[in-house]
Design an enzyme around this catalytic site. Structure first.
Site, short mmCIF file in Angstrom:
data_model
loop_
_atom_site.label_atom_id
_atom_site.label_comp_id
_atom_site.label_asym_id
_atom_site.label_seq_id
_atom_site.Cartn_x
_atom_site.Cartn_y
_atom_site.Cartn_z
N CYS A 140 5.57 0.12 7.36
CA CYS A 140 5.25 1.26 6.52
C CYS A 140 6.50 1.62 5.70
O CYS A 140 7.60 1.64 6.25
CB CYS A 140 4.85 2.44 7.40
N LEU A 141 6.30 1.90 4.43
CA LEU A 141 7.45 2.24 3.58
C LEU A 141 8.12 3.54 4.04
O LEU A 141 9.26 3.80 3.70
CB LEU A 141 7.02 2.35 2.11
N HIS A 183 -4.75 1.98 7.62
CA HIS A 183 -3.37 2.49 7.66
C HIS A 183 -3.17 3.53 6.54
O HIS A 183 -2.61 4.61 6.79
CB HIS A 183 -2.41 1.31 7.50
N GLU A 184 -3.62 3.21 5.34
CA GLU A 184 -3.40 4.13 4.21
C GLU A 184 -4.25 5.40 4.34
O GLU A 184 -3.77 6.50 4.03
CB GLU A 184 -3.68 3.43 2.88
N GLN A 204 3.09 10.05 0.88
CA GLN A 204 4.38 9.36 1.05
C GLN A 204 5.33 9.62 -0.12
O GLN A 204 6.53 9.38 0.00
CB GLN A 204 4.16 7.85 1.19
N GLY A 247 0.84 -1.19 0.00
CA GLY A 247 0.00 0.00 0.00
C GLY A 247 0.88 1.24 0.00
O GLY A 247 1.99 1.22 0.53
NI NI Z 1 2.36 3.47 5.61
#
Ligand code: NI
Length: 178
Positions: free
Chosen positions: A100-101, A142-143, A58, A53
């Site tokens: 998370c990225l 989360h997103e 981000q 995701g």
């Molecule tokens: Ni994330």
């Protein structure tokens, strides 16, 4: 993180980048040509990372746009969510490990509603909804949090959060030296 030979891979912002804490604005129909291009780049960036995701903030764009694909290797099912909104959430909660990225290699258990229903628009501006549990429910929440400047570490105790953020800062510093 970014491959010089692939212009569609976008750099992913890492905590504590202040952009990750901002609230994104709603997408309008006028944004659609830009959003279509951005979504394609976000998929390329997410698959490369790899992740399941990615939210527009981000990659530095404060628009309410999310891309997801929960099982890209086994059963690819890319989904683009424009202006996603949780319209129903179960009282029952579920804990699940999240990453998370924007917080590379950091993981923690997060407790959230076990099931949610999310309303959104697709790339053709058609109103749609998705209901999910387990990984899908956690990923949707989360997103969507990213669009409000919220990160999964915000659900942890301050002690756990500080340990995780210090570990991330240390690892990022070491990575920068290499
Ligand atoms: Ni994330």
């Amino acid at each position: 993180m970014s491959a010089a030979n692939d212009a569609s891979i976008l750099p992913i912002l890492i905590v504590p980048d202040p952009v990750l804490r901002k609230t994104s604005r709603a997408v309008t129909p006028d944004d659609l040509p830009f959003v279509r291009e951005l979504a394609a780049k976000m998929f390329a960036t997410m698959y490369k990372a790899p992740g399941i995701g990615l939210a527009a903030p981000q990659v530095g764009t404060l628009l309410r746009l999310v891309v997801m694909d929960l099982a890209p290797d086994k059963m690819p099912a890319p989904i683009v969510l424009i202006n996603p909104e949780v319209v129903a959430a179960s009282e029952e909660k579920a804990a699940r490990e999240e990453g998370c990225l924007s917080l590379p290699e950091q993981y923690a258990d997060v407790t959230r509603p076990a099931r949610v229903k999310v309303k959104y628009r697709d790339l053709d501006w058609v109103e749609r909804s998705v209901e999910g549990e387990e990984l899908l429910a956690a990923c949707l929440q989360h997103e969507i949090d990213h669009l409000n400047g919220v990160l999964f570490v915000d659900y942890l105790s301050s002690l756990k959060r500080n340990i995780l953020l210090r570990k991330l800062a240390k690892e990022q510093k070491e990575k920068a030296k290499r």
